[in-house]
Design a protein around this motif. Structure first.
Motif, PDB file in Angstrom:
ATOM      1  N   THR A  47       2.216  -8.057  19.719  1.00 53.74           N
ATOM      2  CA  THR A  47       1.245  -8.294  20.789  1.00 53.74           C
ATOM      3  C   THR A  47      -0.082  -8.790  20.223  1.00 53.74           C
ATOM      4  N   LEU A  48      -0.503  -8.166  19.125  1.00 54.41           N
ATOM      5  CA  LEU A  48      -1.742  -8.636  18.488  1.00 54.41           C
ATOM      6  C   LEU A  48      -1.553 -10.070  17.976  1.00 54.41           C
TER       7      LEU A  48
ATOM      8  N   LEU B 132       3.596 -16.114  25.837  1.00 53.96           N
ATOM      9  CA  LEU B 132       3.393 -15.081  24.835  1.00 53.96           C
ATOM     10  C   LEU B 132       3.181 -13.731  25.534  1.00 53.96           C
ATOM     11  N   PRO B 133       3.582 -12.636  24.878  1.00 52.10           N
ATOM     12  CA  PRO B 133       3.422 -11.344  25.543  1.00 52.10           C
ATOM     13  C   PRO B 133       1.946 -11.004  25.773  1.00 52.10           C
TER      14      PRO B 133
ATOM     15  N   GLU C 269       1.227  -1.918  11.214  1.00 54.58           N
ATOM     16  CA  GLU C 269       0.171  -2.312  12.165  1.00 54.58           C
ATOM     17  C   GLU C 269      -0.169  -3.792  12.030  1.00 54.58           C
ATOM     18  N   PHE C 270       0.036  -4.315  10.819  1.00 60.66           N
ATOM     19  CA  PHE C 270      -0.357  -5.706  10.549  1.00 60.66           C
ATOM     20  C   PHE C 270       0.785  -6.681  10.844  1.00 60.66           C
TER      21      PHE C 270
ATOM     22  N   ALA D 116       0.284 -12.364  19.331  1.00 57.20           N
ATOM     23  CA  ALA D 116       0.154 -13.259  20.488  1.00 57.20           C
ATOM     24  C   ALA D 116      -1.312 -13.484  20.825  1.00 57.20           C
TER      25      ALA D 116
ATOM     26  N   TYR E 100      -4.817   5.735  -0.518  1.00 57.49           N
ATOM     27  CA  TYR E 100      -3.834   4.643  -0.532  1.00 57.49           C
ATOM     28  C   TYR E 100      -4.223   3.648  -1.622  1.00 57.49           C
TER      29      TYR E 100
ATOM     30  N   GLU F 178     -12.256  -0.151   6.478  1.00 58.78           N
ATOM     31  CA  GLU F 178     -12.183  -1.616   6.572  1.00 58.78           C
ATOM     32  C   GLU F 178     -10.864  -2.040   7.234  1.00 58.78           C
ATOM     33  N   ALA F 179      -9.791  -1.320   6.942  1.00 56.47           N
ATOM     34  CA  ALA F 179      -8.499  -1.640   7.565  1.00 56.47           C
ATOM     35  C   ALA F 179      -8.591  -1.485   9.078  1.00 56.47           C
TER      36      ALA F 179
ATOM     37  N   LEU G  52      -8.199  -4.417  12.059  1.00 60.67           N
ATOM     38  CA  LEU G  52      -7.285  -4.311  13.199  1.00 60.67           C
ATOM     39  C   LEU G  52      -8.036  -4.470  14.519  1.00 60.67           C
TER      40      LEU G  52
ATOM     41  N   ARG H 166     -10.153  -4.768   3.324  1.00 57.03           N
ATOM     42  CA  ARG H 166      -9.650  -3.420   3.044  1.00 57.03           C
ATOM     43  C   ARG H 166      -9.360  -3.216   1.567  1.00 57.03           C
TER      44      ARG H 166
ATOM     45  N   GLU I 108       0.459  -9.876   5.365  1.00 56.38           N
ATOM     46  CA  GLU I 108       1.175  -9.576   6.603  1.00 56.38           C
ATOM     47  C   GLU I 108       0.868 -10.703   7.596  1.00 56.38           C
TER      48      GLU I 108
ATOM     49  N   PRO J  88       0.830  -1.202   0.000  1.00 57.06           N
ATOM     50  CA  PRO J  88       0.000   0.000   0.000  1.00 57.06           C
ATOM     51  C   PRO J  88       0.871   1.261   0.000  1.00 57.06           C
TER      52      PRO J  88
ATOM     53  N   LEU K  38      -7.284   1.200  -1.307  1.00 59.88           N
ATOM     54  CA  LEU K  38      -7.414   0.573  -0.008  1.00 59.88           C
ATOM     55  C   LEU K  38      -8.442   1.349   0.805  1.00 59.88           C
ATOM     56  N   ASP K  39      -9.332   0.620   1.484  1.00 54.61           N
ATOM     57  CA  ASP K  39     -10.405   1.243   2.249  1.00 54.61           C
ATOM     58  C   ASP K  39      -9.949   1.414   3.703  1.00 54.61           C
TER      59      ASP K  39
ATOM     60  N   PHE L 128      -8.625  -8.101  15.163  1.00 60.47           N
ATOM     61  CA  PHE L 128      -7.424  -8.780  15.678  1.00 60.47           C
ATOM     62  C   PHE L 128      -7.323  -8.591  17.187  1.00 60.47           C
TER      63      PHE L 128
ATOM     64  N   MET M  61       5.648   2.064   7.992  1.00 60.12           N
ATOM     65  CA  MET M  61       4.811   2.271   6.814  1.00 60.12           C
ATOM     66  C   MET M  61       3.362   1.977   7.169  1.00 60.12           C
ATOM     67  N   LYS M  62       2.480   2.932   6.861  1.00 62.18           N
ATOM     68  CA  LYS M  62       1.077   2.778   7.219  1.00 62.18           C
ATOM     69  C   LYS M  62       0.457   1.609   6.445  1.00 62.18           C
ATOM     70  N   TYR M  63      -0.422   0.903   7.099  1.00 66.66           N
ATOM     71  CA  TYR M  63      -1.098  -0.293   6.555  1.00 66.66           C
ATOM     72  C   TYR M  63      -0.143  -1.463   6.346  1.00 66.66           C
ATOM     73  N   VAL M  64       1.078  -1.344   6.858  1.00 66.53           N
ATOM     74  CA  VAL M  64       2.004  -2.472   6.838  1.00 66.53           C
ATOM     75  C   VAL M  64       2.397  -2.801   8.277  1.00 66.53           C
TER      76      VAL M  64
ATOM     77  N   LEU N 123      -0.253 -10.907  10.629  1.00 71.48           N
ATOM     78  CA  LEU N 123      -1.545 -10.914  11.345  1.00 71.48           C
ATOM     79  C   LEU N 123      -2.690 -11.326  10.430  1.00 71.48           C
ATOM     80  N   ASP N 124      -2.596 -10.924   9.159  1.00 71.84           N
ATOM     81  CA  ASP N 124      -3.615 -11.343   8.185  1.00 71.84           C
ATOM     82  C   ASP N 124      -3.641 -12.860   8.076  1.00 71.84           C
TER      83      ASP N 124
END
Lengths: 89, 382
Positions: free
Chosen positions: B11-12, A82-83, B6-7, B14, A42, A58-59, A63, B259, B231, A6, A54-55, A66, B1-4, B233-234
């Motif tokens: 911690t997420l 795990l943390p 974060e994924f 885990a 984006y 939706e992103a 998140l 997305r 990524e 992106p 990219l929306d 998750f 890099m945004k949208y990279v 997490l995906d």
């Protein structure tokens, strides 16, 4: 091979071209495969072409999903090495 | 890099690992195939396999265009570049080191004097043809649906400009028929196949084709498909969604990459591809054999820009190196460590088989990120 990333559109150019920025790198790419892209959008870039927009909403929802998955109400898996979410803050 | 970034959050990750561990049925095991080499790479690079319960196994699929490209197609390109000094053969960097017949590759053919050049984009090959009117620029095009629309666009541009010194060797292949072939094709079953409970589908392919083309497949074979981003997490979220589908007895197409993926995909790109390219009745895949309607060729209206027609190129099937297990690895039947050549005669620096060439190949991914997991941990030194 299908690596695509992106990138944010920073300038619309003549023809179907535009300039995008990704992690401080700027590059000229083609918008021939997407309609109505604007500066600030984006797009997902692959071999010099934007494949789609990219929306952002939706992103954000993905998140949030998750984060929700990690909530462990019963605490059955505490101590699994795990943390924990708190540890990151 | 945004949208990279974060994924890729640890911690997420885990949290997702906990959710998967919580939801798996301990009384059974799960075997999921990630079709695409991009997912194979992400799983290896970020250690996703280490975060999964022991009864969840990931099987690497054949979704790496370099890996499934048969030797005969590379031989075709090398033969053309060596035989005709007027030809400039352009291709993506991934193709240059693929081992072909007689110990050659496109890169070694270049050392022998062939004019072989790496391009970042199909548009770069077209621009080169405009700059070099006295030369014949041939673009060796490979890739799945993600990479196909740019090839179709440059073919249309070359036709519109009447650019006579540009042509394309089209090796574009299709994802849904290949996934179906892994499960259903008698050719593949004869070669040996493996039990698979669900598939992770590649998001970038589906930005173009949408999620709809998998619906008939999921219903026919009763296998869940989750379209996922690349990524870590995906990938983990997709595994969680597959576990839930298996537990519920569902076989649906779900979309993790909302997305950028819709049910119908990118209509504009689909129209360009349909205008310029058509289904090839049969195409040989390394490891899977000849599969019907699994690849694209250039329509006759664009024959003047089809290098196969223009130069009278012939497709000659070539057998793989007998010791190389790429074929079985591409079907998920064997793992890289099952191959005698892995990490001995065959390494990323000197690949014998295609799965070691591309960083997305199962062998290269395991060599670069996973091979030390196989050995026993040494005791800690005081």
């Amino acid at each position: 091979m299908c690596l695509a990333l992106p990138a944010r559109i920073v300038e619309l150019l003549t023809g179907d071209q535009c300039r995008v920025e990704l992690g401080g790198v700027r590059k000229e790419i083609s918008l021939a495969l997407v309609d109505d892209a604007a500066v600030g959008d984006y797009v997902i870039v692959h071999v010099g072409y934007a494949l789609t927009r990219l929306d952002p909403e939706e992103a954000a929802q993905t998140l949030a999903l998750f984060a929700e998955a990690g909530i462990d109400p019963a605490g059955v898996l505490a101590g699994d090495g795990l943390p924990a979410p708190e540890a990151a803050r | 890099m945004k949208y990279v970034d974060e994924f890729r959050d640890g911690t997420l990750a885990a949290g997702l690992a906990r959710a998967i561990a919580r939801e798996v049925d301990r009384g059974r095991d799960y075997a999921f195939m990630e079709f695409c080499g991009g997912h194979t790479h992400a799983i290896s690079r970020y250690g996703v396999a280490d975060l999964l319960p022991a009864n969840v196994r990931m099987i690497h699929g054949p979704g790496c265009p370099v890996c499934v490209l048969p030797i005969g197609r590379v031989d075709m390109a090398i033969g053309l570049a060596l035989a005709r000094p007027e030809v400039i053969l352009c291709t993506y960097g991934d193709c240059l080191r693929v081992p072909a017949s007689e110990g050659l590759s496109l890169l070694k053919a270049k050392a022998r004097g062939a004019d072989v050049r790496m391009v970042y984009s199909a548009a770069d090959a077209l621009a080169l043809a405009v700059r070099e009117p006295a030369r014949e620029v041939v673009f060796f095009a490979i890739g799945f649906e993600t990479t196909t629309p740019p090839t179709a666009l440059v073919l249309r541009q070359a036709a519109a400009q009447g650019l006579a010194n540009f042509s394309v060797i089209c090796n574009h292949v299709l994802t849904p028929p290949a996934i179906a072939a892994i499960l259903g094709a008698p050719e593949v079953r004869r070669l040996g196949s493996v039990r698979i409970d669900g598939f992770i589908g590649p998001a970038h392919v589906s930005t173009l084709i949408g999620s709809r083309p998998y619906e008939a497949f999921a219903a026919q074979y009763r296998k869940p498909v989750v379209i996922a981003g690349f990524e870590p997490l995906d990938v983990m979220q997709a595994i969680l969604m597959l576990v839930r589908q298996v537990n519920d007895g569902r076989a649906e197409v779900e979309n993790e990459f909302t997305r950028a993926v819709s049910r119908d995909g990118n209509a504009k790109a689909q129209a360009v591809v349909a205008e310029v390219l058509e289904l090839r009745p049969s195409f040989e895949w390394r490891g899977l054999g000849a599969l019907p309607d699994s690849a694209l060729r250039i329509r006759s209206a664009f024959a003047a820009w089809d290098a196969e027609a223009k130069f009278g190129l012939e497709d000659r099937p070539v057998a793989d190196n007998r010791a190389c297990e790429c074929g079985a690895i591409l079907r998920g039947v064997k793992q890289p460590v099952d191959c005698k050549l892995f990490a001995t005669a065959c390494t990323p620096e000197n690949p014998m088989g295609s799965c070691m060439v591309s960083s997305e190949g199962a062998c290269a991914a395991h060599y670069n990120y996973g091979r030390f997991r196989d050995s026993e941990a040494l005791p800690a030194q005081d």
